[in-house]
Design an enzyme around this catalytic site. Structure first.
Site, PDB file in Angstrom:
ATOM      1  N   ASP A 113       0.844  -1.202   0.000  1.00 27.74           N
ATOM      2  CA  ASP A 113       0.000   0.000   0.000  1.00 27.74           C
ATOM      3  C   ASP A 113       0.881   1.255   0.000  1.00 27.74           C
ATOM      4  O   ASP A 113       0.599   2.230  -0.701  1.00 27.74           O
ATOM      5  CB  ASP A 113      -0.900  -0.008   1.246  1.00 27.74           C
ATOM      6  CG  ASP A 113      -1.596  -1.344   1.414  1.00 27.74           C
ATOM      7  OD1 ASP A 113      -2.399  -1.703   0.541  1.00 27.74           O
ATOM      8  OD2 ASP A 113      -1.301  -2.048   2.397  1.00 27.74           O
ATOM      9  N   HIS A 170      -4.672  -3.257   6.386  1.00 29.17           N
ATOM     10  CA  HIS A 170      -4.475  -3.564   4.963  1.00 29.17           C
ATOM     11  C   HIS A 170      -5.823  -3.999   4.398  1.00 29.17           C
ATOM     12  O   HIS A 170      -6.128  -5.179   4.271  1.00 29.17           O
ATOM     13  CB  HIS A 170      -3.435  -4.664   4.756  1.00 29.17           C
ATOM     14  CG  HIS A 170      -3.382  -5.115   3.324  1.00 29.17           C
ATOM     15  ND1 HIS A 170      -2.914  -4.315   2.306  1.00 29.17           N
ATOM     16  CD2 HIS A 170      -3.787  -6.259   2.725  1.00 29.17           C
ATOM     17  CE1 HIS A 170      -3.013  -4.952   1.158  1.00 29.17           C
ATOM     18  NE2 HIS A 170      -3.552  -6.135   1.376  1.00 29.17           N
TER      19      HIS A 170
HETATM   20  P1  NAD Z   1      -2.242 -18.386  -3.836  1.00 25.65           P
HETATM   21  O1  NAD Z   1      -3.624 -18.950  -3.625  1.00 25.65           O
HETATM   22  O2  NAD Z   1      -1.648 -18.348  -5.181  1.00 25.65           O
HETATM   23  O3  NAD Z   1      -1.230 -19.174  -2.895  1.00 25.65           O
HETATM   24  C1  NAD Z   1      -1.490 -19.450  -1.553  1.00 25.65           C
HETATM   25  C2  NAD Z   1      -0.730 -20.709  -1.214  1.00 25.65           C
HETATM   26  O4  NAD Z   1      -0.875 -20.929   0.182  1.00 25.65           O
HETATM   27  C3  NAD Z   1      -1.266 -21.955  -1.909  1.00 25.65           C
HETATM   28  O5  NAD Z   1      -0.213 -22.620  -2.603  1.00 25.65           O
HETATM   29  C4  NAD Z   1      -1.817 -22.808  -0.771  1.00 25.65           C
HETATM   30  O6  NAD Z   1      -1.639 -24.211  -0.998  1.00 25.65           O
HETATM   31  C5  NAD Z   1      -0.959 -22.316   0.391  1.00 25.65           C
HETATM   32  N1  NAD Z   1      -1.514 -22.584   1.708  1.00 25.65           N
HETATM   33  C6  NAD Z   1      -2.811 -22.565   2.112  1.00 25.65           C
HETATM   34  N2  NAD Z   1      -2.906 -22.922   3.384  1.00 25.65           N
HETATM   35  C7  NAD Z   1      -1.662 -23.138   3.834  1.00 25.65           C
HETATM   36  C8  NAD Z   1      -1.130 -23.543   5.085  1.00 25.65           C
HETATM   37  N3  NAD Z   1      -1.900 -23.804   6.130  1.00 25.65           N
HETATM   38  N4  NAD Z   1       0.220 -23.671   5.186  1.00 25.65           N
HETATM   39  C9  NAD Z   1       1.024 -23.446   4.128  1.00 25.65           C
HETATM   40  N5  NAD Z   1       0.563 -23.075   2.916  1.00 25.65           N
HETATM   41  C10 NAD Z   1      -0.758 -22.913   2.778  1.00 25.65           C
HETATM   42  O7  NAD Z   1      -2.290 -16.941  -3.162  1.00 25.65           O
HETATM   43  P2  NAD Z   1      -1.255 -15.741  -3.375  1.00 25.65           P
HETATM   44  O8  NAD Z   1      -1.691 -14.938  -4.535  1.00 25.65           O
HETATM   45  O9  NAD Z   1       0.115 -16.260  -3.305  1.00 25.65           O
HETATM   46  O10 NAD Z   1      -1.618 -14.848  -2.081  1.00 25.65           O
HETATM   47  C11 NAD Z   1      -1.341 -15.319  -0.799  1.00 25.65           C
HETATM   48  C12 NAD Z   1      -1.996 -14.423   0.232  1.00 25.65           C
HETATM   49  O11 NAD Z   1      -1.434 -13.129   0.214  1.00 25.65           O
HETATM   50  C13 NAD Z   1      -3.502 -14.221   0.036  1.00 25.65           C
HETATM   51  O12 NAD Z   1      -4.126 -14.258   1.317  1.00 25.65           O
HETATM   52  C14 NAD Z   1      -3.588 -12.812  -0.530  1.00 25.65           C
HETATM   53  O13 NAD Z   1      -4.848 -12.215  -0.272  1.00 25.65           O
HETATM   54  C15 NAD Z   1      -2.500 -12.157   0.250  1.00 25.65           C
HETATM   55  N6  NAD Z   1      -1.986 -10.882  -0.292  1.00 25.65           N
HETATM   56  C16 NAD Z   1      -1.629  -9.926   0.626  1.00 25.65           C
HETATM   57  C17 NAD Z   1      -1.124  -8.720   0.189  1.00 25.65           C
HETATM   58  C18 NAD Z   1      -0.717  -7.652   1.170  1.00 25.65           C
HETATM   59  O14 NAD Z   1      -0.391  -6.544   0.718  1.00 25.65           O
HETATM   60  N7  NAD Z   1      -0.695  -7.872   2.484  1.00 25.65           N
HETATM   61  C19 NAD Z   1      -0.978  -8.476  -1.182  1.00 25.65           C
HETATM   62  C20 NAD Z   1      -1.320  -9.472  -2.088  1.00 25.65           C
HETATM   63  C21 NAD Z   1      -1.840 -10.678  -1.622  1.00 25.65           C
HETATM   64  C1  LMR Z   2      -3.695  -6.530  -2.543  1.00 26.10           C
HETATM   65  O1  LMR Z   2      -3.654  -5.513  -1.844  1.00 26.10           O
HETATM   66  O2  LMR Z   2      -3.269  -6.551  -3.712  1.00 26.10           O
HETATM   67  C2  LMR Z   2      -4.272  -7.815  -1.974  1.00 26.10           C
HETATM   68  O3  LMR Z   2      -4.313  -7.769  -0.580  1.00 26.10           O
HETATM   69  C3  LMR Z   2      -5.629  -8.065  -2.560  1.00 26.10           C
HETATM   70  C4  LMR Z   2      -6.217  -9.387  -2.123  1.00 26.10           C
HETATM   71  O4  LMR Z   2      -7.408  -9.368  -1.708  1.00 26.10           O
HETATM   72  O5  LMR Z   2      -5.537 -10.422  -2.181  1.00 26.10           O
END
Ligand code: NAD
Ligand code: LMR
Length: 329
Positions: A160, A188
């Site tokens: 962000d 967030h």
């Molecule tokens: P994704 O679905 O591609 O990958 C998530 C992975 O986590 C999968 O491979 C799944 O098998 C694994 N997983 C699920 N439960 C698990 C557990 N108990 N232990 C270990 N691994 C586990 O998702 P992504 O695109 O990589 O995003 C991951 C997370 O990050 C999501 O929650 C998304 O919303 C979040 N995210 C946060 C931000 C931020 O700014 N804070 C930004 C983007 C995404």
């Molecule tokens: C982002 O800020 O890009 C992510 O947290 C969005 C999401 O819901 O995974």
């Protein structure tokens, strides 16, 4: 390589952020070019094979700083001896799921991971929670790691922060490096508050440089706060490379320090600063030195900012109350 490798655990390693993150960690971008790393990947059993594929590719890069990659489907083993824990894997919200269902499902992940960190992580462990809802997941993990100093649990709002810097630089037609002291306050989520009133552009107040409160209220703030949704709409998947980049920035700065004339945004346990209830993991402006962060004190919070910060902090308090009801904190 004379230094012992730093153990870096990455959960959700086979996911899309994991794929964008692991190669950058192994190439030295997380901790610096003098620091060897050993990767410990945690996945659910069904995704272990995919993680093994990524490990093969990591090997094929022949990264000089990568001392090895181990893969686990058991949290206790994955966090054994870990120095840096990147908690990326989370349960995404699916159709028909209420927010409380989401918090409960993630409690099933972050409670045992907090316990595993408590049981086996290295004394200097630093934790970054990326998986959403990141702030409250971090709160859950922290609540189950009573022997780890609370301030070691952080949540990612650096994406962000970087988004806000980029949007402001674009508006003013300046390079991103001219923008300093941006702050993201709160959660967030779409309630987050990107604050330009304490930011500077080439040493001048950023709000004054913009001189357009309507743009701030109606374009800048919603653009930054809803950027995650905009990316999902455009890409058909949530941000991955930019999220991985922000995770690298967060840990790099925490470990190596922030520049004298700047600060960054991190979700950290509140010490009560700026009226944020103690213990909530909320985003603040922080400076880092000697491997520790400190909340920047003494900033002026004006009438435009106060209700916006309060609204996001209230959302965090509501999330905390919801997970408390579920017995997760
Ligand atoms: P994704 O679905 O591609 O990958 C998530 C992975 O986590 C999968 O491979 C799944 O098998 C694994 N997983 C699920 N439960 C698990 C557990 N108990 N232990 C270990 N691994 C586990 O998702 P992504 O695109 O990589 O995003 C991951 C997370 O990050 C999501 O929650 C998304 O919303 C979040 N995210 C946060 C931000 C931020 O700014 N804070 C930004 C983007 C995404
Ligand atoms: C982002 O800020 O890009 C992510 O947290 C969005 C999401 O819901 O995974």
């Amino acid at each position: 390589m004379t230094q012992a490798p730093v153990n870096v655990t990455v959960t959700g390693a086979a996911g899309q952020i994991g794929y964008a993150l692991l190669f950058r960690i192994a190439s030295g971008q997380l901790l610096g070019q003098d620091t060897p790393v050993r990767l410990r990947l945690l996945e659910i059993p069904q995704a272990v094979k995919a993680a093994e594929g990524t490990a093969l590719e990591l090997e094929d890069c022949a990264f000089p700083l990568l001392a090895g990659t181990d893969i686990f489907d058991d949290a206790k083993q994955a966090f054994e001896g870990t120095n840096i824990a990147l908690l990326v894997g989370a349960r995404p919200r699916t159709k028909g799921m209420e927010r409380s269902d989401l918090l409960e499902a993630n409690g099933g992940i972050f409670k045992p991971q907090g316990e595993a960190i408590n049981a086996g992580a290295a004394d200097d462990v630093r934790v970054l929670v990326v998986g959403n809802p990141a702030n409250t997941n971090a709160l859950i993990a922290r609540s189950h790691a009573p022997d780890v100093p609370a301030e070691r649990f952080t949540a990612m709002t650096r994406l962000d922060h970087n988004r806000a810097v980029a949007q402001l630089a674009k508006k003013l037609g300046v390079p991103v490096t001219d923008v300093k002291r941006m702050t993201i306050w709160g959660n967030h989520s779409a309630t987050q508050y990107p604050d330009v009133f304490n930011a500077e552009v080439k040493g001048r107040g950023a709000a004054e440089a913009v001189n357009d409160e309507k743009w701030l209220a109606e374009e800048f703030i919603p653009r930054v706060a809803k950027r995650g949704a905009e990316i999902i709409e455009a890409r058909g998947a949530s941000s991955a490379a930019s999220a991985a980049n922000a995770a690298i920035d967060h840990v790099f700065d925490w470990v190596n320090g922030t520049p004298q004339d700047d600060w960054v945004s991190m979700g950290v346990p509140s010490d009560g600063s700026y009226g944020v209830p103690e213990g909530l993991i909320s985003s603040f402006p922080v400076t880092c030195t000697g491997g520790r962060y400190e909340i920047v004190q003494g900033l002026e919070i004006n009438e435009f900012s106060r209700p916006r910060i309060d609204a996001s902090v209230q959302e965090l308090a509501d999330e905390r109350d919801a997970v408390r009801k579920l017995g997760l904190v």
